[in-house]
Scaffold this motif. Structure first.
Motif: not given
Length: 258
Positions: A73-77, A162-169, A201-204
């Motif tokens: 598991a990791y966060y990416l932006d 990750a770029k389009r949504y300003d960060g993803v998990y 990142k915004d959980r949408s």
């Protein structure tokens, strides 16, 4: 009964910031982690092994029976990606895995690549983070045509998101089950399926992929499934700390529009 206690602090770029106490039963090698001071969201999945570890580059649940992680598991932006051409390090056993992660020699002449779960290209903000992706806790046996084909295309798409949504998990791994083929002296299991789950990142938005471990020219969207489907196959609850209604909504759909 003997216990070893280790206390440390976890920092970005993982999913949360916390201090942790790790309690090791020296007889059974069972690892119990107690997290203290977590922020309001902890995006780590549950573990079927109770062997959860943390590097700065990624977190993972190690499955000793299969000699690999059941999830990474990791966060990416955009801050994690760059055009820097780091010198590629050797693969090494992970020094923090108490039972020892698989030796890279298990892969030698096996016909399988050491397939990254957290891609090296997703950790280019520093050489230290890049180097951590070459621990064998972060690899799984993958056929070359799979690794260089559909798996690589999925990794590229995740970087785009990750770029389009300003960060993803990102949560990813092989589906570990009984009666899998194994390689090497340590009998490293070869998954028949690999999965990847991405949450904005915004959980949408959330999307899940379940891909047979074979060469394919199909588009990645051919392999979209609900996260519920992946949970049923793995026995892992991927987002246990999402608000229940939101978790149910996001994990039950298999919408290719992401």
């Amino acid at each position: 009964m003997s216990f070893t206690r280790i206390i440390g602090c976890l920092v970005a770029p993982l999913f949360f910031i916390s201090c942790k106490e790790v309690v090791l039963n020296a007889e059974s090698n069972e690892v119990i982690e107690i997290f203290q001071g977590d922020t309001d969201f902890n995006f780590l999945p549950t573990s079927t092994t109770n062997n959860v570890y943390h590097h700065d580059a990624f977190a993972f649940s190690y499955a000793e029976e299969y000699e690999q992680s059941e999830w990474v598991a990791y966060y990416l932006d955009s801050n994690d990606m760059s055009s820097v051409d780091f010198e590629r390090p050797y693969f090494n056993q992970d020094p923090i895995v108490i039972t020892k992660s698989a030796d890279w020699r298990n892969f030698k002449k096996s016909g399988y690549n050491k397939g990254h779960l957290c891609p090296a290209a997703d950790r280019k903000s520093s050489y230290e983070l890049y180097e951590q992706t070459f621990f064998t806790s972060n690899v799984s046996p993958q056929l070359y045509d799979f690794n260089a084909g559909i798996w690589n295309r999925m990794e590229q798409k995740v970087r785009y998101w990750a770029k389009r949504y300003d960060g993803v998990y990102v949560l990813t791994g092989g589906v570990l089950s009984d009666n899998l083929k194994t390689i090497g002296k340590e009998k490293v299991a070869v998954p028949n399926y690999f999965y990847k789950i991405v949450l904005t990142k915004d959980r949408s938005k959330m999307i899940g992929f379940l891909v047979p471990h074979q060469k394919t020219s199909k588009a990645i969207y051919e392999f979209v499934v609900s996260v519920d489907t992946i949970e049923q196959m793995t026995g892992i609850d991927f987002f246990p700390n999402l608000e229940d209604a939101l978790e149910t909504k996001l994990e039950s759909v298999s919408n290719v529009k992401f």
